[in-house]
Scaffold this motif. Structure first.
Motif, PDB file in Angstrom:
ATOM      1  N   ASP A  44      30.052  18.114  45.902  1.00 51.62           N
ATOM      2  CA  ASP A  44      28.599  18.872  45.563  1.00 51.62           C
ATOM      3  C   ASP A  44      28.594  19.918  46.667  1.00 51.62           C
ATOM      4  O   ASP A  44      27.346  20.588  46.871  1.00 51.62           O
ATOM      5  N   GLY A  45      29.880  20.419  47.178  1.00 50.47           N
ATOM      6  CA  GLY A  45      29.842  21.324  48.332  1.00 50.47           C
ATOM      7  C   GLY A  45      30.019  22.859  47.876  1.00 50.47           C
ATOM      8  O   GLY A  45      29.886  23.247  46.574  1.00 50.47           O
ATOM      9  N   LEU A  46      30.311  23.842  48.824  1.00 50.66           N
ATOM     10  CA  LEU A  46      30.638  25.246  48.411  1.00 50.66           C
ATOM     11  C   LEU A  46      32.032  25.177  48.458  1.00 50.66           C
ATOM     12  O   LEU A  46      32.882  24.779  49.385  1.00 50.66           O
ATOM     13  N   VAL A  47      32.717  26.142  47.487  1.00 51.69           N
ATOM     14  CA  VAL A  47      34.076  26.323  47.439  1.00 51.69           C
ATOM     15  C   VAL A  47      34.194  27.725  46.994  1.00 51.69           C
ATOM     16  O   VAL A  47      33.404  28.466  46.615  1.00 51.69           O
ATOM     17  N   LEU A  48      35.586  28.261  47.640  1.00 54.87           N
ATOM     18  CA  LEU A  48      35.700  29.855  47.462  1.00 54.87           C
ATOM     19  C   LEU A  48      37.214  30.055  46.842  1.00 54.87           C
ATOM     20  O   LEU A  48      38.042  30.465  47.682  1.00 54.87           O
ATOM     21  N   PRO A  49      37.232  29.719  45.535  1.00 51.89           N
ATOM     22  CA  PRO A  49      38.672  29.997  44.912  1.00 51.89           C
ATOM     23  C   PRO A  49      38.656  31.046  44.396  1.00 51.89           C
ATOM     24  O   PRO A  49      37.735  31.897  44.179  1.00 51.89           O
ATOM     25  N   CYS A  50      39.904  31.625  43.869  1.00 49.86           N
ATOM     26  CA  CYS A  50      39.939  32.934  43.093  1.00 49.86           C
ATOM     27  C   CYS A  50      41.237  32.629  41.939  1.00 49.86           C
ATOM     28  O   CYS A  50      42.225  31.786  42.155  1.00 49.86           O
ATOM     29  N   ALA A  51      40.927  33.069  40.716  1.00 50.09           N
ATOM     30  CA  ALA A  51      41.889  33.076  39.869  1.00 50.09           C
ATOM     31  C   ALA A  51      43.042  33.816  39.913  1.00 50.09           C
ATOM     32  O   ALA A  51      42.978  35.000  40.756  1.00 50.09           O
ATOM     33  N   ILE A  52      44.149  33.425  39.673  1.00 51.56           N
ATOM     34  CA  ILE A  52      45.552  34.238  40.031  1.00 51.56           C
ATOM     35  C   ILE A  52      46.064  34.869  38.903  1.00 51.56           C
ATOM     36  O   ILE A  52      45.712  34.361  37.967  1.00 51.56           O
ATOM     37  N   ASP A  53      47.126  35.712  39.024  1.00 54.50           N
ATOM     38  CA  ASP A  53      47.766  36.349  38.009  1.00 54.50           C
ATOM     39  C   ASP A  53      49.014  35.505  37.350  1.00 54.50           C
ATOM     40  O   ASP A  53      50.010  36.212  37.254  1.00 54.50           O
ATOM     41  N   ARG A  54      48.524  34.230  37.598  1.00 52.83           N
ATOM     42  CA  ARG A  54      49.612  33.261  36.670  1.00 52.83           C
ATOM     43  C   ARG A  54      48.933  32.467  35.606  1.00 52.83           C
ATOM     44  O   ARG A  54      47.765  32.131  36.386  1.00 52.83           O
ATOM     45  N   GLU A  55      49.374  32.247  34.617  1.00 49.55           N
ATOM     46  CA  GLU A  55      48.527  31.706  33.560  1.00 49.55           C
ATOM     47  C   GLU A  55      49.157  30.855  32.700  1.00 49.55           C
ATOM     48  O   GLU A  55      50.283  30.808  32.372  1.00 49.55           O
ATOM     49  N   GLY A 188      40.024  41.015  41.057  1.00 46.47           N
ATOM     50  CA  GLY A 188      39.745  41.507  42.468  1.00 46.47           C
ATOM     51  C   GLY A 188      38.561  40.657  43.313  1.00 46.47           C
ATOM     52  O   GLY A 188      38.379  41.200  44.363  1.00 46.47           O
ATOM     53  N   ALA A 189      38.298  39.568  42.855  1.00 46.18           N
ATOM     54  CA  ALA A 189      37.264  38.797  43.693  1.00 46.18           C
ATOM     55  C   ALA A 189      37.561  37.332  43.488  1.00 46.18           C
ATOM     56  O   ALA A 189      38.288  36.991  42.806  1.00 46.18           O
ATOM     57  N   ALA A 190      37.095  36.519  44.715  1.00 47.16           N
ATOM     58  CA  ALA A 190      37.009  35.244  44.612  1.00 47.16           C
ATOM     59  C   ALA A 190      35.868  34.746  43.871  1.00 47.16           C
ATOM     60  O   ALA A 190      34.982  35.595  43.499  1.00 47.16           O
ATOM     61  N   VAL A 191      35.522  33.501  43.589  1.00 48.05           N
ATOM     62  CA  VAL A 191      34.238  33.066  43.026  1.00 48.05           C
ATOM     63  C   VAL A 191      33.682  31.839  44.121  1.00 48.05           C
ATOM     64  O   VAL A 191      34.346  31.122  44.139  1.00 48.05           O
ATOM     65  N   LEU A 192      32.517  32.359  44.689  1.00 52.10           N
ATOM     66  CA  LEU A 192      31.954  31.190  45.140  1.00 52.10           C
ATOM     67  C   LEU A 192      31.048  30.386  44.441  1.00 52.10           C
ATOM     68  O   LEU A 192      30.279  30.841  43.531  1.00 52.10           O
ATOM     69  N   ILE A 193      31.171  29.061  44.289  1.00 53.81           N
ATOM     70  CA  ILE A 193      30.825  28.223  43.622  1.00 53.81           C
ATOM     71  C   ILE A 193      29.910  27.004  44.426  1.00 53.81           C
ATOM     72  O   ILE A 193      30.415  26.705  45.090  1.00 53.81           O
ATOM     73  N   ASP A 194      28.558  27.016  44.125  1.00 55.86           N
ATOM     74  CA  ASP A 194      27.888  25.904  44.575  1.00 55.86           C
ATOM     75  C   ASP A 194      27.991  24.762  43.609  1.00 55.86           C
ATOM     76  O   ASP A 194      27.586  24.646  42.537  1.00 55.86           O
ATOM     77  N   CYS A 195      28.711  23.871  44.144  1.00 58.83           N
ATOM     78  CA  CYS A 195      29.304  22.514  43.103  1.00 58.83           C
ATOM     79  C   CYS A 195      27.834  21.613  42.835  1.00 58.83           C
ATOM     80  O   CYS A 195      27.826  20.722  42.280  1.00 58.83           O
ATOM     81  N   GLN A 196      26.985  21.907  43.682  1.00 60.54           N
ATOM     82  CA  GLN A 196      25.588  21.234  43.491  1.00 60.54           C
ATOM     83  C   GLN A 196      24.753  21.850  42.190  1.00 60.54           C
ATOM     84  O   GLN A 196      24.293  21.084  41.374  1.00 60.54           O
ATOM     85  N   SER A 197      24.387  23.118  42.386  1.00 58.47           N
ATOM     86  CA  SER A 197      23.661  23.945  41.523  1.00 58.47           C
ATOM     87  C   SER A 197      24.416  24.247  40.364  1.00 58.47           C
ATOM     88  O   SER A 197      23.895  24.706  39.175  1.00 58.47           O
ATOM     89  N   MET A 198      25.632  24.599  40.500  1.00 57.72           N
ATOM     90  CA  MET A 198      26.766  25.176  39.734  1.00 57.72           C
ATOM     91  C   MET A 198      26.632  26.564  39.412  1.00 57.72           C
ATOM     92  O   MET A 198      26.991  27.372  38.649  1.00 57.72           O
ATOM     93  N   LYS A 199      25.756  27.070  40.667  1.00 55.70           N
ATOM     94  CA  LYS A 199      25.515  28.695  40.396  1.00 55.70           C
ATOM     95  C   LYS A 199      27.025  29.269  41.137  1.00 55.70           C
ATOM     96  O   LYS A 199      27.549  28.481  41.741  1.00 55.70           O
ATOM     97  N   GLN A 200      27.299  30.505  40.556  1.00 53.16           N
ATOM     98  CA  GLN A 200      28.471  30.995  40.947  1.00 53.16           C
ATOM     99  C   GLN A 200      28.299  32.596  41.309  1.00 53.16           C
ATOM    100  O   GLN A 200      27.193  33.100  40.687  1.00 53.16           O
ATOM    101  N   ARG A 201      28.933  33.117  42.104  1.00 55.78           N
ATOM    102  CA  ARG A 201      28.946  34.483  42.156  1.00 55.78           C
ATOM    103  C   ARG A 201      30.290  35.202  42.670  1.00 55.78           C
ATOM    104  O   ARG A 201      30.993  34.506  43.101  1.00 55.78           O
ATOM    105  N   ALA A 202      30.503  36.196  42.308  1.00 54.78           N
ATOM    106  CA  ALA A 202      31.692  36.901  42.583  1.00 54.78           C
ATOM    107  C   ALA A 202      31.720  37.496  44.151  1.00 54.78           C
ATOM    108  O   ALA A 202      30.672  37.945  44.528  1.00 54.78           O
ATOM    109  N   VAL A 203      32.860  37.021  44.868  1.00 60.01           N
ATOM    110  CA  VAL A 203      32.985  37.833  46.395  1.00 60.01           C
ATOM    111  C   VAL A 203      33.826  38.529  46.393  1.00 60.01           C
ATOM    112  O   VAL A 203      35.290  38.042  46.334  1.00 60.01           O
ATOM    113  N   PRO A 204      33.771  39.726  46.475  1.00 59.99           N
ATOM    114  CA  PRO A 204      35.002  40.792  46.455  1.00 59.99           C
ATOM    115  C   PRO A 204      35.865  40.534  47.593  1.00 59.99           C
ATOM    116  O   PRO A 204      35.307  40.265  48.636  1.00 59.99           O
TER     117      PRO A 204
END
Length: 387
Positions: A44-55, A188-204
């Motif tokens: 239920d923590g915080l994570v900072l992944p980003c999607a990559i240009d491989r799909e 162009g950004a990572a995604v900060l995900i709060d895995c407890q609330s499931m809120k997320q926001r872009a982090v440039p």
């Protein structure tokens, strides 16, 4: 042709080869790299992944045979089929098939009935490398089948469906991070995900930085690794401290209230609470391009994964140490992903990126038994319809 153009042609050709016609639509879902916040999602923590240009790409079209049929270009044109309407969807032997079957099952649980379909699958996310090829597949399948059923499913729910499939049908007790990054990534950004609330926001990500991913060449399979054991140990530690999840454990309680908690569970808890703190610190460093702070934060993360969570292995540690010495305060490097092999991620000054690749493919590979490779990856858009 761009790598994306090549992949579109490859999945289209696979569809024509399997079904003798053109697909109606093609969807794509990216892999991901986690910049900081390892093994925090299922706590239920915080994570900072980003999607990559491989799909992973899915080509899909209607069918009249009553089945959902799949054709996998990356698995020697292996194929699968199961009834689109049967009450129970049986498991298959191959994991890739169970990702599709599991997604279909959990779409049904949400009242979405995918009709009979022909699918072809191809991707360029490295498999077994810690870049979430499986999450990419699950999210792409969820998007393709939901669109085929004329159902609008928001990105967060695509991620949850793919995670349920991986947890309860494939049998890997992963958290939500990988699927959420694949479904909700921002260019162009990572995604900060709060895995407890499931809120997320872009982090440039600062334009002064480059993301270099190093494939160690040491492949791991999570369902055959101690990954599920680590999750159970975290749950045992949370129970000991009387919290719902380790996210809610005050670091000040770690030592004073350790009591009879065994060494392994204590170490797992210490990693999680300190890693969440590193995510909070890392946000500004990635945004501003503060490479000295990144060097410190990523080094501490790797040491914690090695010593407290015990998911690194000596060849990975040696590569991290070599690169950290060469990079200095011009960026950071650590293992990324679940561990037990897989990838490293280096976030460095752009001018240093090609040097990092050279150090890996020349200095490291000259001495290593297993050859590594490296490349520059771009923060990319999440799952979407291509055409």
């Amino acid at each position: 042709m761009t790598p994306r153009d090549i992949l579109i042609e490859r999945v289209s050709a696979a569809f024509r080869r399997a079904y003798g016609e053109e697909p109606v639509r093609i969807v794509a879902a990216p892999g991901r790299v986690n910049l900081i916040g390892e093994h925090c999602d299922y706590n239920d923590g915080l994570v900072l992944p980003c999607a990559i240009d491989r799909e992973t790409m899915i080509a899909i079209g209607p069918a009249h045979h009553g089945e959902i049929r799949s054709f996998a270009a990356d698995f020697d044109d292996d194929s699968d089929g199961f009834s689109a309407t049967a009450g129970v969807i049986d498991h298959a032997e191959a994991d890739w098939k169970n990702h599709i079957r599991g997604v279909a099952h959990f779409l049904r649980e949400r009242g979405i009935q995918p009709p009979a379909a022909n699918l072809a699958i191809a991707g360029n996310v490295p498999m077994g490398a810690g870049l979430s090829s499986s999450a990419s597949l699950g999210v792409a399948i969820a998007l393709a089948l939901s669109m085929h059923a004329d159902a609008k499913v928001d990105p967060g729910d695509l991620a949850r469906i793919a995670q349920q499939s991986e947890n309860d049908f494939v049998g890997c007790a992963c958290g939500i991070m990988d699927q959420m990054a694949s479904a909700c990534g921002t260019e162009g950004a990572a995604v900060l995900i709060d895995c407890q609330s499931m809120k997320q926001r872009a982090v440039p990500i600062s334009e002064s930085l480059a993301i270099v991913i190093i494939e160690s060449g040491i492949q791991r399979i999570l369902t055959d690794s101690p990954f599920n054991t680590r999750r159970a140990e975290c749950e045992a530690a949370a129970e000991h401290y009387g919290v719902d999840a380790l996210r809610n454990l005050d670091p000040a309680r770690l030592e004073p209230e350790r009591g009879d908690l065994d060494e392994a569970c204590f170490r797992r808890a210490r990693h999680v609470v300190t890693e969440i703190a590193r995510v909070r610190r890392g946000i500004d460093a990635f945004t501003t391009g503060d490479t000295a702070s990144l060097a410190e934060i990523m080094a501490a993360s790797h040491a914690s994964l090695r010593d407290d969570f015990q998911v690194s292995i000596p060849p990975i540690d040696q590569m991290v140490a070599m690169l950290a010495e060469k990079i200095g305060d011009r960026g950071g490097v650590r293992m990324t992903g679940a561990g037990f092999g897989g990838c490293l991620v280096a976030v460095v000054e752009k001018s240093l990126a090609e040097d990092v690749i050279g150090w890996v493919e020349h200095d490291h590979n000259r001495m290593a038994e297993v050859q590594a490779s490296a490349g520059i990856y771009l923060p990319s858009k999440g799952a979407h319809l291509l055409r």
